[in-house]
Scaffold this motif. Structure first.
Motif, PDB file in Angstrom:
ATOM      1  N   PHE A  25       0.902  -1.393   0.219  1.00 55.81           N
ATOM      2  CA  PHE A  25      -0.059   0.249  -0.111  1.00 55.81           C
ATOM      3  C   PHE A  25       1.019   0.582   0.022  1.00 55.81           C
ATOM      4  CE2 PHE A  25      -3.121  -3.119   1.691  1.00 55.81           C
ATOM      5  CZ  PHE A  25      -4.383  -2.722   0.669  1.00 55.81           C
TER       6      PHE A  25
ATOM      7  N   ALA B 133      -9.310  -7.168   6.419  1.00 55.14           N
ATOM      8  CA  ALA B 133      -9.128  -5.212   6.479  1.00 55.14           C
ATOM      9  C   ALA B 133      -8.568  -4.585   4.661  1.00 55.14           C
ATOM     10  CB  ALA B 133      -8.446  -5.360   7.440  1.00 55.14           C
ATOM     11  N   ALA B 134      -7.525  -6.230   4.519  1.00 58.46           N
ATOM     12  CA  ALA B 134      -6.904  -5.632   3.607  1.00 58.46           C
ATOM     13  C   ALA B 134      -8.102  -5.624   1.992  1.00 58.46           C
ATOM     14  CB  ALA B 134      -5.454  -6.615   3.048  1.00 58.46           C
TER      15      ALA B 134
ATOM     16  N   GLU C 268     -13.789  -9.814  -1.301  1.00 61.73           N
ATOM     17  CA  GLU C 268     -15.167  -8.793  -1.027  1.00 61.73           C
ATOM     18  C   GLU C 268     -15.921  -8.003  -1.921  1.00 61.73           C
ATOM     19  OE1 GLU C 268     -15.662  -5.747   1.076  1.00 61.73           O
ATOM     20  OE2 GLU C 268     -14.406  -6.846   1.863  1.00 61.73           O
TER      21      GLU C 268
ATOM     22  N   GLN D 153     -10.599  -4.336   2.223  1.00 58.22           N
ATOM     23  CA  GLN D 153     -11.565  -3.381   2.701  1.00 58.22           C
ATOM     24  C   GLN D 153     -10.857  -2.155   2.544  1.00 58.22           C
ATOM     25  OE1 GLN D 153     -15.167  -2.923   3.221  1.00 58.22           O
ATOM     26  NE2 GLN D 153     -14.491  -1.065   2.572  1.00 58.22           N
ATOM     27  N   ARG D 154      -9.566  -2.050   1.968  1.00 53.37           N
ATOM     28  CA  ARG D 154      -8.508  -0.825   2.252  1.00 53.37           C
ATOM     29  C   ARG D 154      -8.428  -0.781   0.950  1.00 53.37           C
ATOM     30  NH1 ARG D 154      -2.753  -0.021   4.712  1.00 53.37           N
ATOM     31  NH2 ARG D 154      -2.231   1.955   3.498  1.00 53.37           N
TER      32      ARG D 154
ATOM     33  N   TRP E 281      -9.682  -2.309  -1.341  1.00 57.71           N
ATOM     34  CA  TRP E 281     -11.676  -1.798  -2.059  1.00 57.71           C
ATOM     35  C   TRP E 281     -11.472  -0.110  -2.296  1.00 57.71           C
ATOM     36  CZ3 TRP E 281     -15.605  -4.832  -4.250  1.00 57.71           C
ATOM     37  CH2 TRP E 281     -16.776  -4.101  -4.415  1.00 57.71           C
ATOM     38  N   ASP E 282     -11.191   0.831  -1.052  1.00 53.46           N
ATOM     39  CA  ASP E 282     -11.168   2.405  -1.047  1.00 53.46           C
ATOM     40  C   ASP E 282     -10.494   2.622  -1.925  1.00 53.46           C
ATOM     41  OD1 ASP E 282     -13.597   1.560   0.561  1.00 53.46           O
ATOM     42  OD2 ASP E 282     -12.420   2.000   2.450  1.00 53.46           O
ATOM     43  N   VAL E 283      -8.742   2.361  -1.651  1.00 51.10           N
ATOM     44  CA  VAL E 283      -7.914   2.803  -2.227  1.00 51.10           C
ATOM     45  C   VAL E 283      -8.289   2.484  -4.683  1.00 51.10           C
ATOM     46  CG1 VAL E 283      -5.551   2.683  -3.166  1.00 51.10           C
ATOM     47  CG2 VAL E 283      -6.055   2.886  -1.135  1.00 51.10           C
TER      48      VAL E 283
END
Length: 284
Positions: A147, A262-263, A175, A265-266, A268-270
């Motif tokens: 990331f 958690a990864a 996800e 979701q992160r 996805w958001d990025v």
């Protein structure tokens, strides 16, 4: 698959063409997506000669503008869409920037299917039961999502970028499946095996060019490599099955990193930020 409509990205050669031909042979109307119009039309003619129903869409999916245009054309052409096969992918030994200023491996292998899936999701939902099938690779097991340097600006390795993008395919699929639970749209991901295609030849390392003639006889044919994609797109055995990783048409366990919610979701958001998707446009 009679009466079903399927879109296959990267459908003009290799595994994608074999997937499209196989699904057309089962009776589906198939849309194939490729960068080169001449090559796409030649692929379509091959499918038609075998009796298949096929449409051609041309787009360079490294460009978000082109992905947007592709989605608009698909939505105009298809009142329903039963299956989306995110097959397109590539390997580049050296770092290339896309017109959006993104690293090409990440843009083509992950962001293109991420964006295209979102743009077609309402049509898939309205066609439910529908399926999203994404082609990953066994390389996902060696992947790590960096990331802090997703675009390989500080340090680039073709293999590392490829491994990361294939892990991203799996994280995205898991996800997506969580977000689509109860919608009638399933999402699964697969490893096609090591297949005899032109993969990576656009920009490969010298050792790859030397080794290819040696290992080529031991690789799968594109037709064998397409079997799991065709299975996930068409088989009643996986009706309602979602959020799974397959190889050789069987559910398998993917890498430990791929189950990090958690990864996922992160990522996805990025990814949503990188392709300009507002929260209202995202799968939920």
């Amino acid at each position: 698959m009679t009466g079903k409509t399927v879109l296959v990205t990267g459908g003009t050669g290799g595994i994608g063409l074999a997937t499209a031909a196989g699904l057309a042979g089962l009776g589906a109307r198939v849309g194939i997506v490729g960068r080169d119009e001449g090559r796409a039309r030649a692929a379509a003619e091959r499918i038609r000669t075998a009796g298949g129903d096929v449409d051609v869409f041309t787009a360079d999916v490294s460009s978000q503008r082109e992905v947007q245009r592709l989605a608009e054309q698909v939505l105009a052409a298809y009142p329903r869409l039963d299956v989306l096969v995110n097959n397109v992918g590539g390997y580049w030994a050296t770092r290339h920037a896309t017109e959006d200023g993104l690293e090409r491996t990440f843009a083509v292998n992950h962001l293109a299917p991420f964006l295209l899936t979102h743009l077609l999701l309402d049509r898939l939902r309205s066609s439910a039961p529908a399926r999203v099938v994404t082609v990953s690779s066994g390389a996902q097991a060696m992947g790590r999502i960096d990331f802090d340097d997703l675009q390989g600006q500080r340090s680039y390795s073709g293999q590392r970028a490829y491994n990361q993008s294939k892990l991203a395919n799996v994280l995205f699929t898991y996800e997506l499946a969580r977000r689509l639970e109860g919608s009638g749209v399933t999402a699964n991901v697969l490893h096609p095996g090591v297949v005899r295609t032109a993969f990576g030849q656009e920009d490969s390392r010298g050792w790859m060019r030397l080794m290819l003639p040696v290992v080529r006889p031991f690789m799968k044919t594109p037709e064998h490599g397409a079997e799991t994609s065709i299975y996930l797109a068409s088989s009643p055995e996986v009706e309602g099955v979602s959020g799974r990783y397959f190889a050789n048409s069987r559910a398998k366990t993917s890498s430990r990193a791929s189950y990090d919610t958690a990864a996922a979701q992160r990522l996805w958001d990025v990814s949503a930020g990188l392709v300009g998707l507002a929260p209202a446009e995202q799968a939920s």
